[in-house]
Design a protein around this motif. Structure first.
Motif, short mmCIF file in Angstrom:
data_model
loop_
_atom_site.label_atom_id
_atom_site.label_comp_id
_atom_site.label_asym_id
_atom_site.label_seq_id
_atom_site.Cartn_x
_atom_site.Cartn_y
_atom_site.Cartn_z
N PRO A 42 -102.79 -28.95 15.37
CA PRO A 42 -102.28 -27.38 14.54
C PRO A 42 -101.68 -27.16 15.73
CG PRO A 42 -105.17 -27.73 15.12
CD PRO A 42 -104.40 -29.27 15.27
N THR A 43 -101.73 -26.89 16.93
CA THR A 43 -101.54 -26.32 18.28
C THR A 43 -99.63 -26.67 18.13
OG1 THR A 43 -103.06 -25.57 19.38
CG2 THR A 43 -101.61 -25.39 20.68
N ALA A 44 -100.14 -27.76 17.73
CA ALA A 44 -98.51 -28.31 18.37
C ALA A 44 -97.14 -27.99 16.64
CB ALA A 44 -98.27 -30.06 17.93
N ALA A 45 -97.80 -28.08 15.89
CA ALA A 45 -97.48 -27.73 14.90
C ALA A 45 -97.20 -26.42 14.69
CB ALA A 45 -98.43 -27.60 13.65
N VAL A 46 -97.33 -24.92 15.64
CA VAL A 46 -97.19 -24.02 15.37
C VAL A 46 -96.39 -23.93 16.54
CG1 VAL A 46 -98.34 -21.51 15.63
CG2 VAL A 46 -100.24 -23.05 14.52
N ALA A 47 -96.51 -24.47 17.38
CA ALA A 47 -95.76 -24.18 18.46
C ALA A 47 -94.29 -25.36 18.13
CB ALA A 47 -95.97 -24.85 20.34
N GLY A 48 -93.89 -26.70 17.32
CA GLY A 48 -92.90 -27.12 16.40
C GLY A 48 -92.68 -25.40 16.01
N LEU A 49 -93.37 -25.24 14.85
CA LEU A 49 -92.38 -23.55 13.86
C LEU A 49 -91.98 -22.44 14.94
CD1 LEU A 49 -95.31 -24.53 11.55
CD2 LEU A 49 -93.04 -24.84 10.81
N THR A 50 -92.39 -22.68 15.58
CA THR A 50 -92.71 -20.89 16.32
C THR A 50 -90.39 -21.71 16.99
OG1 THR A 50 -94.56 -20.42 17.17
CG2 THR A 50 -92.75 -20.02 18.65
N TYR A 51 -90.39 -22.14 17.97
CA TYR A 51 -89.59 -22.85 18.25
C TYR A 51 -88.50 -23.54 17.39
CZ TYR A 51 -86.34 -25.57 21.36
OH TYR A 51 -85.16 -25.78 22.48
N MET A 52 -88.69 -24.14 16.31
CA MET A 52 -87.30 -24.03 15.42
C MET A 52 -87.25 -22.31 14.79
SD MET A 52 -87.04 -27.67 14.58
CE MET A 52 -86.92 -27.85 13.50
N SER A 53 -87.95 -21.61 14.67
CA SER A 53 -87.89 -20.21 14.50
C SER A 53 -86.68 -19.28 15.65
CB SER A 53 -89.37 -19.14 14.26
OG SER A 53 -89.37 -19.68 13.10
N LEU A 55 -84.60 -21.29 17.50
CA LEU A 55 -83.87 -21.90 17.16
C LEU A 55 -82.80 -21.47 16.20
CD1 LEU A 55 -83.79 -25.58 18.63
CD2 LEU A 55 -83.67 -23.91 20.02
N ALA A 56 -83.45 -21.54 14.89
CA ALA A 56 -82.38 -20.82 13.88
C ALA A 56 -82.07 -19.13 14.48
CB ALA A 56 -83.84 -20.61 12.77
N PHE A 57 -82.38 -18.24 15.05
CA PHE A 57 -82.04 -17.14 15.42
C PHE A 57 -81.39 -16.39 17.32
CE2 PHE A 57 -85.77 -16.07 12.32
CZ PHE A 57 -85.11 -15.00 11.97
N CYS A 58 -81.37 -17.65 17.56
CA CYS A 58 -80.68 -18.02 18.91
C CYS A 58 -79.81 -19.13 18.80
CB CYS A 58 -81.99 -18.20 19.68
SG CYS A 58 -81.29 -17.00 21.01
N PRO A 59 -78.21 -19.45 18.41
CA PRO A 59 -78.34 -20.25 18.15
C PRO A 59 -77.22 -20.70 19.43
CG PRO A 59 -76.61 -18.41 17.39
CD PRO A 59 -77.98 -18.61 17.62
N LYS A 60 -77.42 -22.69 19.40
CA LYS A 60 -76.14 -23.30 20.96
C LYS A 60 -74.90 -22.32 20.75
CE LYS A 60 -74.77 -27.25 22.08
NZ LYS A 60 -74.27 -28.35 22.07
N GLY A 61 -75.18 -22.80 22.85
CA GLY A 61 -74.69 -21.75 22.71
C GLY A 61 -74.08 -20.23 22.92
N ARG A 62 -75.23 -19.76 22.67
CA ARG A 62 -75.72 -18.34 22.57
C ARG A 62 -76.77 -17.93 23.82
NH1 ARG A 62 -73.00 -14.25 20.01
NH2 ARG A 62 -71.20 -15.07 18.57
N CYS A 63 -77.60 -18.89 24.04
CA CYS A 63 -78.88 -18.91 25.04
C CYS A 63 -78.96 -19.90 25.86
CB CYS A 63 -80.01 -18.97 23.89
SG CYS A 63 -80.02 -18.05 22.46
N GLY A 64 -79.92 -20.11 26.40
CA GLY A 64 -79.71 -20.66 28.00
C GLY A 64 -81.10 -21.20 27.08
N ALA A 65 -81.46 -22.26 28.42
CA ALA A 65 -82.67 -23.61 28.40
C ALA A 65 -83.82 -22.87 28.06
CB ALA A 65 -82.56 -24.76 29.13
N GLY A 66 -84.09 -21.52 29.09
CA GLY A 66 -84.83 -21.10 28.53
C GLY A 66 -85.42 -19.49 27.29
N SER A 67 -84.59 -19.08 27.67
CA SER A 67 -84.23 -17.74 26.65
C SER A 67 -82.88 -17.20 26.56
CB SER A 67 -85.13 -16.52 27.37
OG SER A 67 -84.73 -16.69 28.73
#
Ligand code: FES
Length: 136
Positions: A42-53, A55-67
């Motif tokens: 469940p921790t991995a699922a919550v972390a994955g959903l958080t990361y997907m969110s 990425l959804a608000f921080c599209p490629k090219g606008r964010c670095g690998a970390g933030s």
């Protein structure tokens, strides 16, 4: 729809109820190895959903690998950064037959294009190219 209803109305609540989540802060220190192991999915699922969110608000090219960083949102990443404004002036009479000017802000030969836009386009999925001025 019946499988979804079963998952969300029966299986998931039973699964979450059976997770060894302690009632107090001290309870975390009394958890055993198997309890921690049960909390990994469940921790991995919550972390994955958080990361997907993220990425959804921080599209490629606008964010670095970390933030998200200020530099990722800039059009000009490196040219004359000490100037308040980059302004170039070229007299048309000085152009022999053709001049190729950079519009991607990645050229090492600013204000002229050196082909750096190709690498930028490939990396970022962009489609920028130079401004070509010719006398013909
Ligand atoms: S290098 Fe910038 S447009 Fe070609």
């Amino acid at each position: 729809m019946q499988p979804f209803a079963y998952i969300f109305k029966e299986a998931l609540p039973v699964y979450l109820t059976n997770l060894p989540i302690p009632d107090s802060l001290g309870g975390w220190f009394r958890l055993g190895f198997k309890d921690f192991l049960a909390l990994v999915p469940p921790t991995a699922a919550v972390a994955g959903l958080t990361y997907m969110s993220y990425l959804a608000f921080c599209p490629k090219g606008r964010c670095g690998a970390g933030s998200c960083d200020q530099k990722g949102n800039l059009v000009n990443p490196s040219i004359l950064k000490k100037s308040d404004k980059v302004v170039d002036s070229v007299d048309v009479e000085d152009i022999a037959e053709k001049a190729v000017f950079c519009r991607c802000w990645r050229s090492k030969n600013w204000p002229y294009c050196d082909g750096s836009h190709n690498g930028h386009n490939k990396r970022e999925g962009d489609n920028v190219g130079p401004l070509i001025i010719s006398k013909k």
